[in-house]
Enzyme design. Structure first.
Site, mmCIF file in Angstrom:
data_model
loop_
_atom_site.group_PDB
_atom_site.id
_atom_site.type_symbol
_atom_site.label_atom_id
_atom_site.label_comp_id
_atom_site.label_asym_id
_atom_site.label_seq_id
_atom_site.Cartn_x
_atom_site.Cartn_y
_atom_site.Cartn_z
ATOM 1 N N ASN A 9 0.850 -1.362 -0.088
ATOM 2 C CA ASN A 9 -0.004 -0.126 -0.043
ATOM 3 C C ASN A 9 0.904 1.285 0.055
ATOM 4 O OD1 ASN A 9 -1.731 2.024 0.395
ATOM 5 N ND2 ASN A 9 -2.413 1.184 2.603
ATOM 6 N N LYS A 11 0.318 4.140 -0.275
ATOM 7 C CA LYS A 11 -0.372 5.503 0.671
ATOM 8 C C LYS A 11 -0.115 6.484 -0.502
ATOM 9 C CE LYS A 11 -0.079 3.087 4.971
ATOM 10 N NZ LYS A 11 -0.008 3.283 6.334
ATOM 11 N N HIS A 95 -9.508 0.895 4.837
ATOM 12 C CA HIS A 95 -8.023 1.312 5.519
ATOM 13 C C HIS A 95 -8.415 2.119 6.853
ATOM 14 C CE1 HIS A 95 -4.074 2.415 6.755
ATOM 15 N NE2 HIS A 95 -3.695 1.347 5.965
ATOM 16 N N GLU A 97 -6.811 4.477 7.782
ATOM 17 C CA GLU A 97 -6.639 5.632 7.659
ATOM 18 C C GLU A 97 -7.755 6.637 6.977
ATOM 19 O OE1 GLU A 97 -2.925 5.604 5.562
ATOM 20 O OE2 GLU A 97 -1.915 4.961 7.525
ATOM 21 N N GLU A 167 -5.085 -4.955 10.661
ATOM 22 C CA GLU A 167 -4.101 -3.840 10.880
ATOM 23 C C GLU A 167 -4.514 -3.303 12.161
ATOM 24 O OE1 GLU A 167 -2.068 -2.779 6.618
ATOM 25 O OE2 GLU A 167 -3.747 -1.338 7.105
ATOM 26 N N GLY A 173 2.748 2.264 10.819
ATOM 27 C CA GLY A 173 3.710 3.555 10.584
ATOM 28 C C GLY A 173 4.379 4.004 11.944
ATOM 29 N N SER A 212 3.599 -1.908 10.300
ATOM 30 C CA SER A 212 5.146 -1.966 10.354
ATOM 31 C C SER A 212 5.954 -3.389 10.263
ATOM 32 C CB SER A 212 5.439 -1.550 11.915
ATOM 33 O OG SER A 212 4.978 -0.321 12.204
HETATM 34 P P1 13P Z 1 3.385 0.586 7.763
HETATM 35 O O1 13P Z 1 3.785 -0.817 7.202
HETATM 36 O O2 13P Z 1 3.957 1.926 7.143
HETATM 37 O O3 13P Z 1 3.209 0.284 9.165
HETATM 38 O O4 13P Z 1 1.863 0.574 6.910
HETATM 39 C C1 13P Z 1 0.801 -0.403 7.416
HETATM 40 C C2 13P Z 1 -0.224 -0.124 6.567
HETATM 41 O O5 13P Z 1 -1.295 0.860 6.882
HETATM 42 C C3 13P Z 1 -0.619 -0.856 5.217
HETATM 43 O O6 13P Z 1 -1.864 -0.414 4.792
#
Ligand code: 13P
Length: 253
Positions: A9, A11, A95, A97, A167, A173, A212
């Site tokens: 992803n 982002k 997601h 976010e 997740e 992150g 992560s």
């Molecule tokens: P990170 O791997 O940067 O923690 O992000 C995970 C994520 O949100 C994937 O959709």
């Protein structure tokens, strides 16, 4: 045995130049295995250019979001059929976010799941709890609500052609990965919840872990019986990092 999927992803990251380098790097190092699959999910404006590069390869293409509507007066939205038309096979839905920052409720996520499947896309449906919810013992309640909304709307059979990504919000992150045991506990719970409705569907659905994941913690996660791959954020932006995770899937443990 379920296959492993390692999904990136991206982002809101990338540029034409950076994407070309990243995709070329991934294609040059794709693991030669029929049971480890790779998927990348760039931002909307880059899907067509990336599709040109990956068509005919073993690298699948997905989007990070989709409208629940098919067409019409929805300024700024992207329809599922447009993603199909552009070469996407998958789309990330719900997601954290998007849930936290863009007001996506579980009902909206369920509507997006349905419209994605109607267009022939495989939804990668995300669930996960915040730190506060985990610390107050609400993890399973939160997951049940997020998953339940989609099961109610789409029916259990829809999970025959969908992927779930667990997740935990506190691990995204932050560099704080869930331990393999912590993740496995939730993955087991998700599979058991599905099995109450349909054992075969539950046994077949891929459940990815995200939060992560890096080359050095992936193999411990992928060795868990209910973890079928990863949804990778930061470490999907460099070919070497992403491939290290894909290679960990070849020899989990
Ligand atoms: P990170 O791997 O940067 O923690 O992000 C995970 C994520 O949100 C994937 O959709």
């Amino acid at each position: 045995m379920r296959d492993i999927l390692v999904a990136g992803n991206w982002k809101m990251n990338g540029s034409n130049a950076a994407n070309a380098e990243l995709v070329d790097g991934i294609l040059a190092g794709l693991p030669a295995s029929d049971s480890v699959h790779l998927l990348i999910c760039p931002p909307f404006p880059y899907l067509a250019a990336v599709a040109e590069k990956v068509t005919g390869t073993r690298l699948a293409l997905g989007a990070q979001n989709v409208s629940q509507h098919e067409s019409g007066a929805y300024t700024g939205e992207v329809a599922p059929s447009m993603l199909r038309d552009t070469g996407c096979s998958h789309v990330i839905i719900g997601h954290s976010e998007r849930r936290a920052m863009f007001g996506e409720t579980s009902d909206i996520v369920a509507a997006k799941f349905l419209s994605a499947q109607d267009a022939g896309l495989v939804p990668v449906m995300c669930v996960g709890e915040t730190l506060e919810q985990r610390e107050s013992g609400q993890t399973e309640v939160v997951i049940d609500e997020q998953l339940g909304a989609v099961i109610d709307a789409a029916g259990i059979a829809a999970f025959g052609d969908a992927i779930i990504a667990y997740e935990p919000v506190w691990a995204i992150g932050t560099g704080k990965t869930a331990s393999p045991e912590q993740a496995q506990d939730v993955h087991r719970h998700i599979r058991a919840a599905l099995a109450e409705k349909d054992k075969d569907i539950a046994a077949g659905v891929q459940i990815l872990y995200g939060g992560s994941v890096k080359g050095d913690n992936a193999s411990g996660l992928f060795a868990m019986p209910d973890i079928d791959g990863g949804l990778i954020g930061g470490a999907s932006l460099k070919a070497a990092d992403f491939l290290a995770i894909a290679n960990a899937a070849l020899s989990p443990g």
